[in-house]
Design an enzyme around this catalytic site. Structure first.
Site, short mmCIF file in Angstrom:
data_model
loop_
_atom_site.label_atom_id
_atom_site.label_comp_id
_atom_site.label_asym_id
_atom_site.label_seq_id
_atom_site.Cartn_x
_atom_site.Cartn_y
_atom_site.Cartn_z
N GLY A 248 0.78 -1.23 0.00
CA GLY A 248 0.00 0.00 0.00
C GLY A 248 0.81 1.28 0.00
CB CYS A 361 -17.14 2.12 -29.08
SG CYS A 361 -17.99 2.93 -30.39
CD GLU A 362 -17.33 2.55 -21.69
OE1 GLU A 362 -17.35 1.43 -22.25
OE2 GLU A 362 -17.27 2.69 -20.47
CE1 TYR A 390 -2.55 -3.79 -8.42
CE2 TYR A 390 -1.62 -1.68 -7.78
CZ TYR A 390 -1.90 -2.99 -7.49
OH TYR A 390 -1.52 -3.52 -6.29
N1 LLP Z 1 -1.06 -7.08 -0.39
C1 LLP Z 1 -2.39 -7.26 -0.47
C2 LLP Z 1 -3.03 -8.25 0.39
C3 LLP Z 1 -3.16 -6.49 -1.34
O1 LLP Z 1 -4.46 -6.66 -1.40
C4 LLP Z 1 -2.51 -5.54 -2.18
C5 LLP Z 1 -3.27 -4.75 -3.14
C6 LLP Z 1 -1.12 -5.41 -2.09
C7 LLP Z 1 -0.43 -6.19 -1.17
C8 LLP Z 1 -0.34 -4.44 -2.92
O2 LLP Z 1 -0.73 -3.13 -2.71
P1 LLP Z 1 0.11 -1.93 -3.39
O3 LLP Z 1 1.44 -1.88 -2.70
O4 LLP Z 1 0.23 -2.20 -4.83
O5 LLP Z 1 -0.74 -0.72 -3.11
N2 LLP Z 1 -6.26 -2.01 -8.86
C9 LLP Z 1 -6.10 -0.98 -7.86
C10 LLP Z 1 -5.23 -1.44 -6.72
C11 LLP Z 1 -5.76 -2.66 -6.03
C12 LLP Z 1 -4.87 -3.09 -4.90
C13 LLP Z 1 -5.32 -4.38 -4.36
N3 LLP Z 1 -4.50 -4.95 -3.35
C14 LLP Z 1 -5.52 0.26 -8.52
O6 LLP Z 1 -5.31 0.25 -9.73
O7 LLP Z 1 -5.29 1.27 -7.85
#
Ligand code: LLP
Length: 446
Positions: A248, A361-362, A390
């Site tokens: 996160g 197309c949106e 992502y």
């Molecule tokens: N660990 C767990 C259990 C998670 O659910 C996630 C992200 C991470 C680690 C990694 O988090 P990061 O360091 O990348 O913030 N698709 C969304 C983000 C979804 C994140 C889901 N879980 C976006 O594009 O912002």
């Protein structure tokens, strides 16, 4: 646009990344094109590792592969000494195909299928992060069939939710993930795990959110988790050896985004863990984290070619590019904002404000609203920064648009790590049932 890592403007007024001129990359590989600054990925990996080494704690940094999971990325993660977090059979398959050491793989997910669990067991992965009671029993059974013992963490929801600058400390956590701490389900999960003979309980896991710019949420999570660990020790006489505090850590997308250096997040986490666990006379556990976005986000740049330009005087100028929500769904999905520049005229002064449209197309397929650029012309090369996390991972075939290629650049050299889709990649799995086959035209009578 902020220039991350090795990005720079060269003396031809072009954006270059990893010593490669982006106009040349576009000419060689076509657009849209995902360009990754390999050196920056490696630097980010090392920053997390070095930060932990400085704390004296035992640790694992597991790259959350959901952010960007391709074989070449798994190779870099292994070379940099990180572990890997996967959440599906597809991510696990990718990692194993890349030769990633199974013992350094952690398997997440709130609904792992029996087949996924079997795949993990058969590969002898390092750890399952168990999410619910059904999985706990299923894993135990499947491990028994194989005469194996599976190492697990229990995913718990500690009632802390962090969002960029604020965190919310919720009493009851309304989440599809994990065992709730407040309502006692996390404690019951520990009791249950200790009864299941094929499982080896290492500790607990908590993930509080994504794109976080402050340390407080992690500190509160560390406090709550240590309290829980102490309760388990006192009431069940069991000591955790691992605490996983998830991912996160924020990155910079836009001016005004203020991510902290890895050392600040890790320093705060280490202090919180040391203080909270020592205060409870608890042996210091190993600390695991799972950064995804912060490892790859800023390392990625997407290159697009400008096509049609629609000027509605007094209203808006739409500049359309040859990609859009198929290669970056985040603006449409989350209202995510990005910075961009003209990569082929990086020194030209900004003269107009335009909005960057995708080609789907949106109407909702808009990449950037109100972006200041030099007067844009068809054929210009637009670079959008911070697209490493992502984006490719969430790309789709909507409108049957082919997914772009992905390249890694470093020291003036470029390597394809994902080839651009062919039409067969888009339509090759389609099957026309016999009854719908086109019949040969009857032969016309003379
Ligand atoms: N660990 C767990 C259990 C998670 O659910 C996630 C992200 C991470 C680690 C990694 O988090 P990061 O360091 O990348 O913030 N698709 C969304 C983000 C979804 C994140 C889901 N879980 C976006 O594009 O912002």
């Amino acid at each position: 646009m902020h220039l991350h890592g090795t990005s720079a403007i060269n003396n031809r007024g072009h954006l270059e990344i990893g010593g490669c001129d982006t106009t040349q990359l576009a000419a060689d590989y076509g657009t849209p094109l995902y360009v990754f600054d390999e050196q920056l990925i490696r630097t980010r990996c090392r920053e997390f590792r070095d930060a932990f080494l400085a704390t004296g704690l035992q640790f694992q940094v597991a790259y959350a592969s959901k952010a960007f999971c391709v074989k070449a990325m798994c190779r870099i993660v292994e070379e940099e000494g990180l572990s890997l977090d996967v959440v599906s059979d597809g991510e696990l398959y990718t990692a194993l195909q890349a030769g990633f050491p199974p013992q350094r793989i952690h398997f997440h997910g709130n609904n792992k299928t029996p087949q996924e669990i079997e795949m993990g067991l058969d590969a002898n992965i390092g750890c399952f992060v168990v999410d619910n009671f059904m999985e706990l029993h299923l894993l135990n059974e499947l491990a028994r069939e194989r005469k194996m013992k599976a190492s697990i963490l229990l995913r718990i929801t500690p009632g802390v939710e962090a969002h960029t600058h604020e965190f919310i400390s919720t009493g009851q956590t309304d989440s599809k993930f994990g065992f709730d701490m407040e309502n006692g389900s996390a404690f019951r999960a520990v009791q249950e795990s200790l009864k299941l003979e094929q499982l080896r309980l290492l500790g607990v896991h908590s993930h509080i959110g994504s794109q976080i710019f402050e340390v407080d949420g992690f500190e509160i999570a560390a406090d709550k988790v240590s309290r829980f660990a102490a309760q388990v020790r006192d009431e069940l006489d069991y000591t955790f050896t691992v605490i996983n505090l998830g991912g996160g850590f924020g990155i910079r997308y836009m001016e005004g985004d203020t991510p902290l250096p890895a050392a600040r997040y890790i320093g705060a986490i280490a202090d919180a863990v040391k203080n909270n666990f020592s205060a409870r006379s608890y042996p210091l556990p190993e600390i695991w984290i799972e950064p995804g976005r912060s490892i790859v986000g800023e390392a990625g740049t997407t290159l697009y070619t400008v096509g049609s330009v629609k000027d509605i005087p007094g209203v808006r100028k739409y500049v359309a590019v040859d990609g859009g929500m198929t290669d970056n769904p985040r603006p449409a999905l989350y209202g995510a904002r990005y910075e961009a520049m003209l990569a082929n005229r990086a020194l030209d002064v900004e003269e107009e404000v335009v909005s960057i449209a995708g080609k789907c197309c949106e109407s909702g397929d808009m990449l950037i609203w109100d972006l200041a650029l030099p007067v844009v012309r068809t054929g210009d090369l637009l670079a959008v920064s911070s697209t490493g996390a992502y984006n490719y991972a969430m790309a789709s075939h909507y409108n049957r648009i082919r997914k772009p290629a992905v390249i890694f650049v470093k020291d003036g050299a470029a390597d394809v790590v994902v080839r651009r889709d062919t039409y067969e990649d888009v339509a090759g799995n389609d099957v026309i049932p016999e009854r719908l086959r086109k019949q040969p035209e009857p032969i016309a009578k003379a």
